[in-house]
Design an enzyme around this catalytic site. Structure first.
Site, PDB file in Angstrom:
ATOM      1  N   CYS A  52       3.369  10.172  -2.558  1.00 24.75           N
ATOM      2  CA  CYS A  52       4.053  10.700  -3.736  1.00 24.75           C
ATOM      3  C   CYS A  52       4.785   9.455  -4.746  1.00 24.75           C
ATOM      4  O   CYS A  52       5.603   8.662  -4.154  1.00 24.75           O
ATOM      5  CB  CYS A  52       5.211  11.518  -3.616  1.00 24.75           C
ATOM      6  SG  CYS A  52       4.506  13.136  -2.773  1.00 24.75           S
ATOM      7  N   ARG A 109       0.000   6.127  -4.983  1.00 25.47           N
ATOM      8  CA  ARG A 109       0.758   6.765  -3.814  1.00 25.47           C
ATOM      9  C   ARG A 109       0.517   8.032  -3.570  1.00 25.47           C
ATOM     10  O   ARG A 109       1.082   8.975  -2.459  1.00 25.47           O
ATOM     11  CB  ARG A 109       2.368   6.770  -4.283  1.00 25.47           C
ATOM     12  CG  ARG A 109       2.796   5.134  -4.431  1.00 25.47           C
ATOM     13  CD  ARG A 109       4.416   5.179  -4.917  1.00 25.47           C
ATOM     14  NE  ARG A 109       5.192   5.577  -3.762  1.00 25.47           N
ATOM     15  CZ  ARG A 109       5.588   4.850  -2.955  1.00 25.47           C
ATOM     16  NH1 ARG A 109       5.360   3.626  -3.224  1.00 25.47           N
ATOM     17  NH2 ARG A 109       6.548   5.301  -2.077  1.00 25.47           N
ATOM     18  N   TRP A 130       1.115  13.653  -3.268  1.00 28.79           N
ATOM     19  CA  TRP A 130       0.398  13.772  -2.211  1.00 28.79           C
ATOM     20  C   TRP A 130       0.765  14.877  -1.364  1.00 28.79           C
ATOM     21  O   TRP A 130       1.947  14.669  -0.806  1.00 28.79           O
ATOM     22  CB  TRP A 130       0.430  12.356  -1.412  1.00 28.79           C
ATOM     23  CG  TRP A 130      -0.720  12.399   0.045  1.00 28.79           C
ATOM     24  CD1 TRP A 130      -1.820  11.668  -0.409  1.00 28.79           C
ATOM     25  CD2 TRP A 130      -0.337  12.718   1.233  1.00 28.79           C
ATOM     26  NE1 TRP A 130      -2.540  12.147   0.975  1.00 28.79           N
ATOM     27  CE2 TRP A 130      -1.639  12.498   1.929  1.00 28.79           C
ATOM     28  CE3 TRP A 130       0.679  13.232   1.972  1.00 28.79           C
ATOM     29  CZ2 TRP A 130      -1.651  12.701   3.434  1.00 28.79           C
ATOM     30  CZ3 TRP A 130       0.614  13.606   3.188  1.00 28.79           C
ATOM     31  CH2 TRP A 130      -0.698  13.415   3.931  1.00 28.79           C
ATOM     32  N   ASN A 173       9.860  13.310  -3.088  1.00 27.66           N
ATOM     33  CA  ASN A 173       8.941  12.641  -2.009  1.00 27.66           C
ATOM     34  C   ASN A 173       9.468  12.791  -0.490  1.00 27.66           C
ATOM     35  O   ASN A 173      10.855  12.620  -0.490  1.00 27.66           O
ATOM     36  CB  ASN A 173       8.878  11.176  -2.367  1.00 27.66           C
ATOM     37  CG  ASN A 173       7.959  10.133  -1.407  1.00 27.66           C
ATOM     38  OD1 ASN A 173       7.197  10.982  -0.752  1.00 27.66           O
ATOM     39  ND2 ASN A 173       8.268   9.147  -1.155  1.00 27.66           N
ATOM     40  N   GLY A 174       8.647  13.261   0.498  1.00 26.85           N
ATOM     41  CA  GLY A 174       9.218  13.413   1.711  1.00 26.85           C
ATOM     42  C   GLY A 174       8.877  14.545   2.286  1.00 26.85           C
ATOM     43  O   GLY A 174       8.017  15.331   1.684  1.00 26.85           O
ATOM     44  N   GLU A 189     -11.131  -3.332  12.186  1.00 24.28           N
ATOM     45  CA  GLU A 189     -10.924  -3.108  10.683  1.00 24.28           C
ATOM     46  C   GLU A 189     -11.783  -3.087   9.787  1.00 24.28           C
ATOM     47  O   GLU A 189     -11.793  -2.430   8.744  1.00 24.28           O
ATOM     48  CB  GLU A 189     -10.042  -4.615  10.381  1.00 24.28           C
ATOM     49  CG  GLU A 189      -9.558  -4.970   8.934  1.00 24.28           C
ATOM     50  CD  GLU A 189      -8.723  -3.977   8.199  1.00 24.28           C
ATOM     51  OE1 GLU A 189      -8.160  -2.952   9.191  1.00 24.28           O
ATOM     52  OE2 GLU A 189      -8.420  -3.893   7.169  1.00 24.28           O
ATOM     53  N   LYS A 226     -12.167   0.267   7.417  1.00 28.30           N
ATOM     54  CA  LYS A 226     -12.394   0.103   5.732  1.00 28.30           C
ATOM     55  C   LYS A 226     -13.833   1.145   5.326  1.00 28.30           C
ATOM     56  O   LYS A 226     -13.476   1.814   4.367  1.00 28.30           O
ATOM     57  CB  LYS A 226     -12.714  -1.444   5.579  1.00 28.30           C
ATOM     58  CG  LYS A 226     -11.518  -2.303   5.631  1.00 28.30           C
ATOM     59  CD  LYS A 226     -10.695  -2.155   4.201  1.00 28.30           C
ATOM     60  CE  LYS A 226      -9.475  -1.732   4.488  1.00 28.30           C
ATOM     61  NZ  LYS A 226      -8.396  -2.228   5.414  1.00 28.30           N
ATOM     62  N   GLU A 242     -12.458   4.636   5.747  1.00 23.53           N
ATOM     63  CA  GLU A 242     -11.673   5.389   4.567  1.00 23.53           C
ATOM     64  C   GLU A 242     -12.212   5.302   3.224  1.00 23.53           C
ATOM     65  O   GLU A 242     -11.822   6.087   2.150  1.00 23.53           O
ATOM     66  CB  GLU A 242     -10.226   4.371   4.632  1.00 23.53           C
ATOM     67  CG  GLU A 242     -10.198   3.261   4.165  1.00 23.53           C
ATOM     68  CD  GLU A 242      -8.845   2.453   4.333  1.00 23.53           C
ATOM     69  OE1 GLU A 242      -8.719   1.493   4.496  1.00 23.53           O
ATOM     70  OE2 GLU A 242      -7.968   3.072   3.808  1.00 23.53           O
ATOM     71  N   HIS A 247     -20.489   0.484  28.802  1.00 21.21           N
ATOM     72  CA  HIS A 247     -19.507   1.306  29.603  1.00 21.21           C
ATOM     73  C   HIS A 247     -19.705   2.683  28.999  1.00 21.21           C
ATOM     74  O   HIS A 247     -18.788   3.707  29.040  1.00 21.21           O
ATOM     75  CB  HIS A 247     -18.091   0.749  29.738  1.00 21.21           C
ATOM     76  CG  HIS A 247     -18.037  -0.206  30.432  1.00 21.21           C
ATOM     77  ND1 HIS A 247     -18.149  -0.433  32.164  1.00 21.21           N
ATOM     78  CD2 HIS A 247     -18.008  -1.737  30.092  1.00 21.21           C
ATOM     79  CE1 HIS A 247     -18.099  -1.648  32.335  1.00 21.21           C
ATOM     80  NE2 HIS A 247     -17.907  -2.458  31.473  1.00 21.21           N
ATOM     81  N   LYS A 254      -1.341   5.599  -0.477  1.00 18.14           N
ATOM     82  CA  LYS A 254      -0.788   4.301   0.033  1.00 18.14           C
ATOM     83  C   LYS A 254       0.786   4.683   0.571  1.00 18.14           C
ATOM     84  O   LYS A 254       1.433   5.739  -0.151  1.00 18.14           O
ATOM     85  CB  LYS A 254      -0.631   3.209  -1.125  1.00 18.14           C
ATOM     86  CG  LYS A 254      -0.395   1.792  -0.792  1.00 18.14           C
ATOM     87  CD  LYS A 254      -1.638   0.964  -0.984  1.00 18.14           C
ATOM     88  CE  LYS A 254      -1.360  -0.406  -0.581  1.00 18.14           C
ATOM     89  NZ  LYS A 254      -2.472  -0.906   0.219  1.00 18.14           N
TER      90      LYS A 254
HETATM   91  C1  F6R Z   1      -5.961   0.918   5.598  1.00 20.38           C
HETATM   92  C2  F6R Z   1      -4.365   0.897   5.173  1.00 20.38           C
HETATM   93  C3  F6R Z   1      -3.594   1.547   6.128  1.00 20.38           C
HETATM   94  C4  F6R Z   1      -2.322   0.856   6.387  1.00 20.38           C
HETATM   95  C5  F6R Z   1      -1.251   1.642   7.079  1.00 20.38           C
HETATM   96  C6  F6R Z   1       0.107   0.928   7.234  1.00 20.38           C
HETATM   97  O1  F6R Z   1      -6.743   0.117   4.721  1.00 20.38           O
HETATM   98  O2  F6R Z   1      -4.116   0.146   4.299  1.00 20.38           O
HETATM   99  O3  F6R Z   1      -4.139   1.636   7.407  1.00 20.38           O
HETATM  100  O4  F6R Z   1      -2.646  -0.516   6.664  1.00 20.38           O
HETATM  101  O5  F6R Z   1      -1.089   2.914   6.592  1.00 20.38           O
HETATM  102  O6  F6R Z   1       0.550   0.519   5.983  1.00 20.38           O
HETATM  103  P1  F6R Z   1       1.825  -0.233   5.888  1.00 20.38           P
HETATM  104  O7  F6R Z   1       1.394  -1.692   6.331  1.00 20.38           O
HETATM  105  O8  F6R Z   1       2.453  -0.165   4.448  1.00 20.38           O
HETATM  106  O9  F6R Z   1       2.936   0.051   6.966  1.00 20.38           O
END
Ligand code: F6R
Length: 614
Positions: free
Chosen positions: A2, A27, A75, A101-102, A484, A488, A491, A507, A609
């Site tokens: 949010c 966000r 969000w 937000n929250g 990683e 990527k 997502e 295994h 984010k």
């Molecule tokens: C993946 C991604 C998320 C963040 C995770 C932690 O591309 O961006 O997995 O890495 O939500 O976020 P932060 O680093 O802001 O605590």
């Protein structure tokens, strides 16, 4: 999670608020809305979907001019992402509007109480309860700020709240508990937002708000109190990047820009780390060398991509500093019984500094008296304030939801911490530390080299756009890199993707291999001959079972050529640093594949984010 904007001043509030929402859309993008106070009336407009839908509605029916306004990009947590549940929420009389937000954990009890007292609640959200609680307080004679302070005292959970009231048309009131909110100070105008990006085009002067504070925002001033109304101490700061950093700068997506910015971000994070005495210095550390010498264990907590940086840090800390190191997903950490003492160093890694799971882990660690060091990218965020010390990464604003440059700078930061621990604990000699810093300083050039050779990776990604699954394998630090790469792809491309430790294949996971299944393998440098040879055998094993092998190996490694359907060469670097160069092709791969599938890589579905709720 949010985005929130508030504005009071001489500019058209609608323009400032909508512009702010556009910068905060990363966000949350389930819905968006604004509320303006104009001529003693409240004008609320909100729409499900991305901001473009709200803009369209505003163009079709422009609201009256106003100099006070608030806006929200959502969000969804409570209630489906539709027009009704979109914020702002108004009270019964249509004079108070609030955005949030929250999560308000006691919302069900509050809603029931409000309904019993004759309020009509129209949405399914927790937020709407706040609008009606404010209504009761205002009707009882309180000003909006007092009303907010009283209402906050009744709320459980995490919240940033921002409200306006037609009775005080020149005022915006905000409140925060466990959720981000910053003030932007302008000349004859002031701003509130979840993140400075919202107002960076207008001012770079900001105020950090503390926990459980209420802010009254007027065009000519800002007053901050605690929830009881007592004046509160605040920290002012100047944002060290400008509006161009929060714009796409000619790229189609922020993600592409952020991938391209990685050499610069890595260089900035390394800047000024060697002191006049030739020793590594970490200025913001705030934990003394004597205290660091007492450390007997390191525990790293983080989520998602930051967790992968933590997994790589483990190898560096154990190797350079000779300290045992555990890495834990932050959301799992406090639900077991981690053994923490005053001699434990907990390192919390978070780009945003607002990830609730990580903040809760930090609080738990501090309650157990462990020393806590944060690795964070956002100045003014919560994490640095809650840690004993902090090491800032200097990635600049990361706006695409998928983390790229923040990850690489987190790696640099944890390498620096590992070397620093080695320096103060005497497990590394000064010249060894300097030599490694020198190698690290050469990484921006190596990253430039990687970025220049990404054409074939893009082509490969496009050719795989119709696949349903991609596996990733690695060993040693290549294992978190594989995880990683898989994250990527999940997502961004919404494909099944898994990262495995190559040694684990036999295994179980090898049963997944079928004809033409794409498998990406991260091969360690040849200098680690045992590791290297083992993974070359793994490649042969999967190829023999039909896998289509995509091999990332250091340049000049001809030994993998016979087994690689596609070979991606990266510059030769020491093994521990290989994640810096090996991750970039995986970022480009996921971004290009998702784009080929027609996805918006900056705003992948269901995500946002900054995960500010648990
Ligand atoms: C993946 C991604 C998320 C963040 C995770 C932690 O591309 O961006 O997995 O890495 O939500 O976020 P932060 O680093 O802001 O605590």
């Amino acid at each position: 999670m949010c985005g929130i904007v508030g504005y009071v001043g001489g500019q058209p509030a609608l323009d400032v608020v909508v512009e702010g929402l556009a910068r905060l859309e990363y966000r949350g993008y389930d819905s968006a809305g604004v509320a303006l106070v104009a001529g003693g009336e409240l004008a609320v407009e909100k729409r499900a979907g991305k901001l473009v839908n709200l803009r369209k509605a505003l163009d079709e029916a422009p609201p009256p001019a106003a100099s006070t306004g608030i806006g929200h990009t959502r969000w969804a947590t409570h209630g489906a992402p539709n027009d009704t549940n979109a914020h702002p929420h108004a009270d019964c009389s249509g004079t108070v509007a609030v955005i949030h937000n929250g999560i308000i954990e006691n919302f069900a009890a509050l809603r029931a109480e409000l309904a019993e007292n004759g309020h009509t609640l129209t949405s399914d959200t927790d937020t709407e309860a706040v609008a009606h609680l404010l209504e009761d307080e205002v009707k009882a004679g309180a000003g909006l700020a007092d009303a907010m302070r009283r209402v906050c005292g009744r709320l459980e959970g995490a919240f940033t709240l921002v409200a306006v009231h037609t009775g005080e048309p020149d005022l915006v009131v905000g409140a925060r508990r466990n959720s981000p909110l910053v003030v932007g100070r302008g000349d004859g105008e002031n701003f509130l937002a979840s993140d400075v990006a919202a107002f960076i085009a207008h001012t770079r002067d900001a105020i950090e708000l503390g926990q459980d504070q209420v802010v009254e925002l007027r065009a000519d001033g800002v007053v901050v109190t605690d929830f009881s109304g007592a004046p509160a101490d605040v920290t002012e700061y100047h944002v060290d990047w400008d509006v161009s950093a929060a714009e796409k700068g000619g790229f189609d997506y922020f993600m592409l820009k952020e991938i391209a910015e990685q050499p610069r971000a890595v260089a900035d994070t390394l800047l000024g780390r060697i002191g006049a005495d030739g020793r590594l210095t970490l200025d913001e550390m705030r934990i003394s060398d004597a205290q660091l010498r007492e450390i007997d264990k390191v525990v790293i907590v983080a989520c998602g991509t930051a967790y992968h940086a933590g997994l790589i840090a483990k190898y560096a800390i154990e190797h350079w500093a000779g300290l045992p190191c555990e890495v834990e997903l932050a959301h799992e950490f406090r639900y077991r019984d981690p053994i923490l003492t005053r001699s434990t160093l907990v390192i919390a890694i978070s780009q945003s500094g607002e990830t609730m799971d990580t903040l809760m882990a930090v609080r738990h660690a501090r309650e157990q008296r462990a020393r806590v060091l944060g690795v964070c990218n956002v100045n003014g965020s919560t994490l640095p304030r809650e840690c004993d010390g902090v090491l800032y990464t200097h990635a600049g604003p990361e706006i695409a939801v998928a983390s790229t440059k923040a990850f690489l700078t987190q790696l640099v930061a944890v390498y620096l911490i590992a070397l620093y621990l080695g320096q103060v604990r005497g497990t590394k000699f000064g010249d060894e530390v300097r030599d490694m810093i020198k190698v690290l300083s050469g990484m921006p050039d190596k990253l430039d080299q990687v970025l220049e050779t990404m054409g074939p990776v893009r082509e490969l990604a496009r050719s795989l756009a119709n696949e349903h699954c991609v596996l990733f394998l690695g060993r040693h630090v290549g294992f978190p890199v594989a995880m990683e790469g898989a994250l990527k792809l999940k997502e961004l491309a919404y494909m099944h993707a898994e990262g495995f430790a190559a040694g684990e294949l036999k295994h179980g996971p090898i049963a997944l291999i079928e004809q033409d299944l794409p498998v990406v393998v991260v091969v360690p440098p040849r200098a680690r001959d045992v590791l290297h040879d083992k993974i070359v055998s793994n490649i042969q094993e999967i190829r023999a079972r039909g896998a289509r092998t995509i091999v990332i190996a250091e340049e000049g490694d001809t030994s993998v050529e016979p087994y690689a359907d596609t070979l991606i060469s990266v510059p030769a670097v020491p093994t521990l640093l290989q994640p810096l160069v090996a991750t970039v092709p995986l970022q480009v791969f996921a971004c290009e594949l998702a784009t080929a599938k027609g996805h918006d890589v900056d705003q992948p579905r269901n995500l946002a984010k900054s995960v500010t709720v648990e």
